[in-house]
Every structure is written in C-alpha cells, then in structure tokens.
Motif scaffolding. Structure first.
Motif, PDB file in Angstrom:
ATOM      1  N   ARG A  81      23.321 -50.855 -15.122  1.00 46.35           N
ATOM      2  CA  ARG A  81      22.507 -50.555 -14.022  1.00 46.35           C
ATOM      3  C   ARG A  81      22.148 -51.650 -12.946  1.00 46.35           C
ATOM      4  O   ARG A  81      21.951 -51.343 -11.660  1.00 46.35           O
ATOM      5  CB  ARG A  81      21.070 -50.399 -14.891  1.00 46.35           C
ATOM      6  N   ASP A 106      25.164 -51.603 -10.577  1.00 41.75           N
ATOM      7  CA  ASP A 106      25.102 -50.385  -9.794  1.00 41.75           C
ATOM      8  C   ASP A 106      24.112 -50.738  -8.585  1.00 41.75           C
ATOM      9  O   ASP A 106      24.455 -50.242  -7.454  1.00 41.75           O
ATOM     10  CB  ASP A 106      24.264 -49.076 -10.617  1.00 41.75           C
ATOM     11  N   ASP A 107      22.963 -51.366  -8.703  1.00 41.69           N
ATOM     12  CA  ASP A 107      22.002 -51.786  -7.747  1.00 41.69           C
ATOM     13  C   ASP A 107      22.595 -52.684  -6.766  1.00 41.69           C
ATOM     14  O   ASP A 107      22.290 -52.610  -5.455  1.00 41.69           O
ATOM     15  CB  ASP A 107      20.867 -52.610  -8.440  1.00 41.69           C
TER      16      ASP A 107
END
Length: 217
Positions: A69, A72-73
């Motif tokens: 996550r 991904d950011d």
C-alpha cells in the motif's frame, strides 16, 4: 505501480534465479523476498556495497499488504520473489501483481505442479472476482529445444495460465545463468553479459514483461 511476481508453489522451479536476472535488467525500485530461504536477500549480499539492491524480506501477510500500500502511494516498481509453497502471503502477491511469472520446464513433475498451481489461481480468481492469467516462462530448458509436447498438453487443460514468448534456457559456461549469481549479479549486469545468448534472453524477457504491463495483460 507495476508489480511483477515470480511465483509457483513448487520448489526448485527456478524462481529465485529468474528473479535475480529479471531484477538485474528491470531495475525495480524495490525487490520483495517472500521465500523462507531468503535466496534473493542472500544473493544481494554478494553484490558490491555501491550496487546493492533495495531488498526487503517479508514473512507475514499483514506486513506485505502494508508495504505494498505504501509503495503504491509512491508509484514504485516492485518485483516479488514468492516462496515455493502455497500460503496466504504468496496468494496476496499473486492477487495484486500486474504480471505473474511462473518458471517451469517440460518435465512431468513440473506439469503436475502447474496443474496444482492452476487450481490455486482459480481459487484466487474466485476470491478476487477477477480472471487471473499467469504467464508460464520456460526455465532450464535446452536452448535448441523447440517442441514441448507435455507443456502443450498442459496448456490445453489449464485455465489461468498462458505461455510467454521469452524463456531463460539452461546455459553453461561463463555466461550461463548460474555463473553471474556468484557475484550477486544478473547476467546483463556483468561485462559482456548483455551481449551473450543468455543476456539476450533476459533482455527479451524483460521487454515482454514491460509490454504486458503497458497493455494491461
């Protein structure tokens, strides 16, 4: 964030060796090592200090999800070397990957392994409500071999795998796929390695993988 997962829950298929050569050419922002043996992490320690990869060993599903996550950011490119076993942590990697690469050869045991892995892919597809299509990559096959009857038979039966055009053949000598690993290097990273037969296979493979991501396949 492109994610490439090298996965097959059968051990000895060539996942870690393939990962090293792919990472050496692809040059991702981070490589995630899920194998209990931490092969990529160990190989990375053989590299010169100024050429070490950003390798992160992860051994639980929650940590993997959290890291992915965050990456991904940040829009990072990620390569994941999955372990040779079926577990939730490997299933997460397969589920989120843009391309799943499945190293295999044409032996009977490999075909049995592929059939079992296809069932795993079917289960993940059902859970995610998507139709996964992993990419089988011939690995450790003879360079001049052109016909693979057992694999052709397997491909008719599996529903969640198709064959890559590129392969990483079994090559001996100075420019074989195992020699450069002694330096912690992918074949395209060593002197004259990129121009060798093995190096050209890696270049073609990474080009094909990038095109799959770009085309969303």
């Amino acid at each position: 964030m492109p994610i490439y997962a090298i996965s097959h829950h059968k051990g000895g298929a060539g996942k870690t060796t393939s990962t090293v050569h792919i990472v050496g050419e692809l040059k991702p922002d981070i490589t995630i090592d899920l194998d209990i043996h931490e092969g990529v992490s160990v190989i990375n320690q053989l590299r010169p200090d100024d050429k070490k990869w950003n390798v992160l060993a992860i051994n639980n599903k929650e940590k993997l999800i959290s890291v992915l996550r965050e990456l991904d950011d940040q829009g990072k490119t990620v390569v994941i070397d999955c372990g040779g076993f079926d577990a939730d942590i490997n299933r997460v990697a397969v589920a989120v990957a843009d391309v799943v690469i499945v190293p295999a050869n044409d032996t009977v045991t490999e075909q049995i392994g592929l059939a079992k892995f296809d069932k795993v892919l079917a289960e993940i597809s059902k859970q995610m409500n998507v139709e996964l299509n992993a990419k089988i990559m011939f690995c450790k096959t003879e360079p001049n071999q052109k016909h693979f009857p057992d694999m052709e038979d397997t491909l008719k039966k599996v529903k969640h795998m198709s064959l890559l055009n590129s392969r990483l053949s079994y090559r001996r000598g100075r420019y074989g796929f195992t020699q450069s690993l002694r330096q912690g290097m992918g074949i395209t990273e060593i002197k004259h390695g990129r121009a060798s037969a093995a190096g050209k296979e890696v270049v073609a493979l990474v080009k094909e993988l990038r095109e799959l991501v770009e085309n969303g396949k």
